[in-house]
Design a protein around this motif. Sequence first.
Motif, PDB file in Angstrom:
ATOM      1  N   LYS A  18      70.924 104.740 -96.192  1.00 18.01           N
ATOM      2  CA  LYS A  18      72.175 104.662 -95.434  1.00 18.01           C
ATOM      3  C   LYS A  18      72.137 105.559 -94.217  1.00 18.01           C
ATOM      4  CE  LYS A  18      75.567 107.684 -97.663  1.00 18.01           C
ATOM      5  NZ  LYS A  18      75.427 108.921 -97.759  1.00 18.01           N
ATOM      6  N   ILE A  19      72.868 105.143 -93.208  1.00 17.62           N
ATOM      7  CA  ILE A  19      72.973 105.933 -91.975  1.00 17.62           C
ATOM      8  C   ILE A  19      74.448 106.204 -91.695  1.00 17.62           C
ATOM      9  CG2 ILE A  19      70.875 104.842 -91.047  1.00 17.62           C
ATOM     10  CD1 ILE A  19      72.688 103.347 -89.036  1.00 17.62           C
ATOM     11  N   GLU A  20      74.669 107.258 -90.914  1.00 18.07           N
ATOM     12  CA  GLU A  20      76.028 107.575 -90.470  1.00 18.07           C
ATOM     13  C   GLU A  20      76.111 107.359 -88.963  1.00 18.07           C
ATOM     14  OE1 GLU A  20      78.358 108.769 -92.608  1.00 18.07           O
ATOM     15  OE2 GLU A  20      76.974 108.976 -94.307  1.00 18.07           O
ATOM     16  N   THR A  21      77.205 106.796 -88.517  1.00 23.20           N
ATOM     17  CA  THR A  21      77.443 106.698 -87.080  1.00 23.20           C
ATOM     18  C   THR A  21      78.094 108.014 -86.629  1.00 23.20           C
ATOM     19  OG1 THR A  21      79.617 105.721 -87.370  1.00 23.20           O
ATOM     20  CG2 THR A  21      77.746 104.217 -87.253  1.00 23.20           C
ATOM     21  N   PRO A  22      78.161 108.328 -85.359  1.00 22.92           N
ATOM     22  CA  PRO A  22      77.780 107.494 -84.225  1.00 22.92           C
ATOM     23  C   PRO A  22      76.260 107.421 -84.026  1.00 22.92           C
ATOM     24  CG  PRO A  22      78.521 109.630 -83.436  1.00 22.92           C
ATOM     25  CD  PRO A  22      78.741 109.612 -84.927  1.00 22.92           C
ATOM     26  N   LEU A  23      75.830 106.280 -83.484  1.00 20.47           N
ATOM     27  CA  LEU A  23      74.431 106.118 -83.141  1.00 20.47           C
ATOM     28  C   LEU A  23      74.157 106.865 -81.840  1.00 20.47           C
ATOM     29  CD1 LEU A  23      74.338 102.211 -83.553  1.00 20.47           C
ATOM     30  CD2 LEU A  23      74.173 103.959 -85.353  1.00 20.47           C
ATOM     31  N   LEU A  24      72.948 107.426 -81.704  1.00 21.08           N
ATOM     32  CA  LEU A  24      72.576 108.087 -80.453  1.00 21.08           C
ATOM     33  C   LEU A  24      72.278 107.039 -79.383  1.00 21.08           C
ATOM     34  CD1 LEU A  24      70.020 110.764 -81.730  1.00 21.08           C
ATOM     35  CD2 LEU A  24      72.398 111.150 -81.054  1.00 21.08           C
ATOM     36  N   MET A  25      71.632 105.987 -79.814  1.00 25.06           N
ATOM     37  CA  MET A  25      71.120 104.995 -78.879  1.00 25.06           C
ATOM     38  C   MET A  25      70.854 103.706 -79.626  1.00 25.06           C
ATOM     39  SD  MET A  25      68.131 106.231 -76.253  1.00 25.06           S
ATOM     40  CE  MET A  25      67.157 106.776 -77.600  1.00 25.06           C
ATOM     41  N   PHE A  26      70.973 102.591 -78.931  1.00 22.82           N
ATOM     42  CA  PHE A  26      70.644 101.297 -79.522  1.00 22.82           C
ATOM     43  C   PHE A  26      70.045 100.470 -78.395  1.00 22.82           C
ATOM     44  CE2 PHE A  26      72.667  97.603 -82.228  1.00 22.82           C
ATOM     45  CZ  PHE A  26      71.401  97.060 -82.391  1.00 22.82           C
ATOM     46  N   ARG A  27      68.763 100.165 -78.520  1.00 22.10           N
ATOM     47  CA  ARG A  27      68.157  99.397 -77.433  1.00 22.10           C
ATOM     48  C   ARG A  27      67.050  98.479 -77.916  1.00 22.10           C
ATOM     49  NH1 ARG A  27      65.757 104.696 -74.323  1.00 22.10           N
ATOM     50  NH2 ARG A  27      64.037 105.081 -75.737  1.00 22.10           N
ATOM     51  N   TYR A  28      66.769  97.488 -77.106  1.00 18.34           N
ATOM     52  CA  TYR A  28      65.657  96.579 -77.357  1.00 18.34           C
ATOM     53  C   TYR A  28      64.437  97.130 -76.631  1.00 18.34           C
ATOM     54  CZ  TYR A  28      69.101  92.958 -78.702  1.00 18.34           C
ATOM     55  OH  TYR A  28      70.100  92.240 -79.299  1.00 18.34           O
ATOM     56  N   CYS A  29      63.307  97.176 -77.323  1.00 22.00           N
ATOM     57  CA  CYS A  29      62.070  97.581 -76.662  1.00 22.00           C
ATOM     58  C   CYS A  29      61.098  96.409 -76.652  1.00 22.00           C
ATOM     59  CB  CYS A  29      61.436  98.785 -77.342  1.00 22.00           C
ATOM     60  SG  CYS A  29      59.940  99.299 -76.468  1.00 22.00           S
ATOM     61  N   HIS A  30      60.665  96.055 -75.450  1.00 18.28           N
ATOM     62  CA  HIS A  30      59.796  94.888 -75.265  1.00 18.28           C
ATOM     63  C   HIS A  30      58.327  95.257 -75.122  1.00 18.28           C
ATOM     64  CE1 HIS A  30      63.161  91.994 -74.486  1.00 18.28           C
ATOM     65  NE2 HIS A  30      63.792  93.122 -74.254  1.00 18.28           N
ATOM     66  N   CYS A  31      57.944  96.489 -75.445  1.00 17.30           N
ATOM     67  CA  CYS A  31      56.538  96.876 -75.268  1.00 17.30           C
ATOM     68  C   CYS A  31      55.649  96.146 -76.282  1.00 17.30           C
ATOM     69  CB  CYS A  31      56.386  98.399 -75.382  1.00 17.30           C
ATOM     70  SG  CYS A  31      56.283  99.040 -77.059  1.00 17.30           S
ATOM     71  N   SER A  32      54.352  96.091 -75.983  1.00 13.71           N
ATOM     72  CA  SER A  32      53.441  95.326 -76.841  1.00 13.71           C
ATOM     73  C   SER A  32      53.304  95.966 -78.221  1.00 13.71           C
ATOM     74  CB  SER A  32      52.083  95.191 -76.167  1.00 13.71           C
ATOM     75  OG  SER A  32      51.535  96.471 -75.926  1.00 13.71           O
ATOM     76  N   ARG A  33      53.441  97.284 -78.306  1.00 14.13           N
ATOM     77  CA  ARG A  33      53.364  97.932 -79.623  1.00 14.13           C
ATOM     78  C   ARG A  33      54.529  97.505 -80.505  1.00 14.13           C
ATOM     79  NH1 ARG A  33      51.844 103.914 -77.245  1.00 14.13           N
ATOM     80  NH2 ARG A  33      49.598 103.557 -77.088  1.00 14.13           N
ATOM     81  N   CYS A  34      55.713  97.472 -79.925  1.00 14.72           N
ATOM     82  CA  CYS A  34      56.887  97.058 -80.699  1.00 14.72           C
ATOM     83  C   CYS A  34      56.783  95.590 -81.100  1.00 14.72           C
ATOM     84  CB  CYS A  34      58.175  97.314 -79.920  1.00 14.72           C
ATOM     85  SG  CYS A  34      58.661  99.051 -79.922  1.00 14.72           S
ATOM     86  N   ARG A  35      56.195  94.778 -80.220  1.00 10.65           N
ATOM     87  CA  ARG A  35      56.009  93.362 -80.588  1.00 10.65           C
ATOM     88  C   ARG A  35      55.087  93.246 -81.792  1.00 10.65           C
ATOM     89  NH1 ARG A  35      55.419  92.308 -75.147  1.00 10.65           N
ATOM     90  NH2 ARG A  35      53.267  91.579 -75.313  1.00 10.65           N
ATOM     91  N   LYS A  36      53.985  93.997 -81.778  1.00 11.88           N
ATOM     92  CA  LYS A  36      53.063  93.975 -82.921  1.00 11.88           C
ATOM     93  C   LYS A  36      53.762  94.470 -84.193  1.00 11.88           C
ATOM     94  CE  LYS A  36      49.044  93.034 -80.833  1.00 11.88           C
ATOM     95  NZ  LYS A  36      48.434  91.723 -81.045  1.00 11.88           N
ATOM     96  N   ALA A  37      54.455  95.596 -84.058  1.00 15.93           N
ATOM     97  CA  ALA A  37      55.046  96.242 -85.237  1.00 15.93           C
ATOM     98  C   ALA A  37      56.156  95.396 -85.864  1.00 15.93           C
ATOM     99  CB  ALA A  37      55.580  97.627 -84.873  1.00 15.93           C
ATOM    100  N   THR A  38      56.830  94.575 -85.040  1.00 15.90           N
ATOM    101  CA  THR A  38      57.941  93.790 -85.576  1.00 15.90           C
ATOM    102  C   THR A  38      57.578  92.322 -85.739  1.00 15.90           C
ATOM    103  OG1 THR A  38      58.794  93.281 -83.364  1.00 15.90           O
ATOM    104  CG2 THR A  38      59.659  95.266 -84.438  1.00 15.90           C
ATOM    105  N   GLY A  39      56.510  91.880 -85.066  1.00 14.56           N
ATOM    106  CA  GLY A  39      56.168  90.463 -85.082  1.00 14.56           C
ATOM    107  C   GLY A  39      57.148  89.623 -84.294  1.00 14.56           C
ATOM    108  N   SER A  40      57.932  90.271 -83.442  1.00 18.90           N
ATOM    109  CA  SER A  40      58.991  89.567 -82.739  1.00 18.90           C
ATOM    110  C   SER A  40      58.923  89.847 -81.239  1.00 18.90           C
ATOM    111  CB  SER A  40      60.329  90.003 -83.325  1.00 18.90           C
ATOM    112  OG  SER A  40      61.343  89.129 -82.913  1.00 18.90           O
ATOM    113  N   HIS A  42      60.857  91.507 -79.396  1.00 20.63           N
ATOM    114  CA  HIS A  42      61.170  92.906 -79.078  1.00 20.63           C
ATOM    115  C   HIS A  42      61.649  93.609 -80.332  1.00 20.63           C
ATOM    116  CE1 HIS A  42      65.463  92.024 -79.385  1.00 20.63           C
ATOM    117  NE2 HIS A  42      65.227  90.928 -78.681  1.00 20.63           N
ATOM    118  N   ALA A  43      61.521  94.929 -80.340  1.00 24.28           N
ATOM    119  CA  ALA A  43      62.128  95.713 -81.406  1.00 24.28           C
ATOM    120  C   ALA A  43      63.600  95.901 -81.063  1.00 24.28           C
ATOM    121  CB  ALA A  43      61.441  97.075 -81.500  1.00 24.28           C
TER     122      ALA A  43
END
Length: 137
Positions: A18-40, A42-43
């Motif tokens: 479980k996590i507690e809000t507030p979130l510090l940040m929420f973003r999409y990352c389109h780098c190639s590492r994130c693509r590999k790590a998520t299979g998608s 963007h992360a």
Amino acid sequence: MDKKSVSGSCLCGKVTFKIETPLLMFRYCHCSRCRKATGSAHASNIFILPEHFSWISGDENVVRYDLNEARGFATCFCKTCGSPLPHTTKRNEVVVPAGTLDDDPGQLPESNIFWKFRASWSLEPGEMPKFDEYENK
Ligand SMILES: [Zn+2]
Ligand SMILES: [Zn+2]
């Protein structure tokens, strides 16, 4: 902003947190590492403070992978089902793959990073037709 507790889990359900809000940040990352790590395309990464994160069950089933040649790229995943899971960064923040959350975190993504490196086939959802479930042919 109100504090809120949001739970998350992997695909097989062995690992829960479980996590507690507030979130510090929420973003999409389109780098190639994130693509590999998520299979998608963007992360979808949420960042929170470490004190706002706790494992509920199955943390012994979590495997961490640190990418050798990277300054700080890492990922965690469930040993059984392979779902990406939260991990702590070198800057001592916790990165939570937003798709693992079971409830609404109450905040929307703010930005796209590494946009210049996005996949050639990456399209925004708005650019494609939408179907509530499978596409009926
Ligand atoms: Zn799992
Ligand atoms: Zn990335």
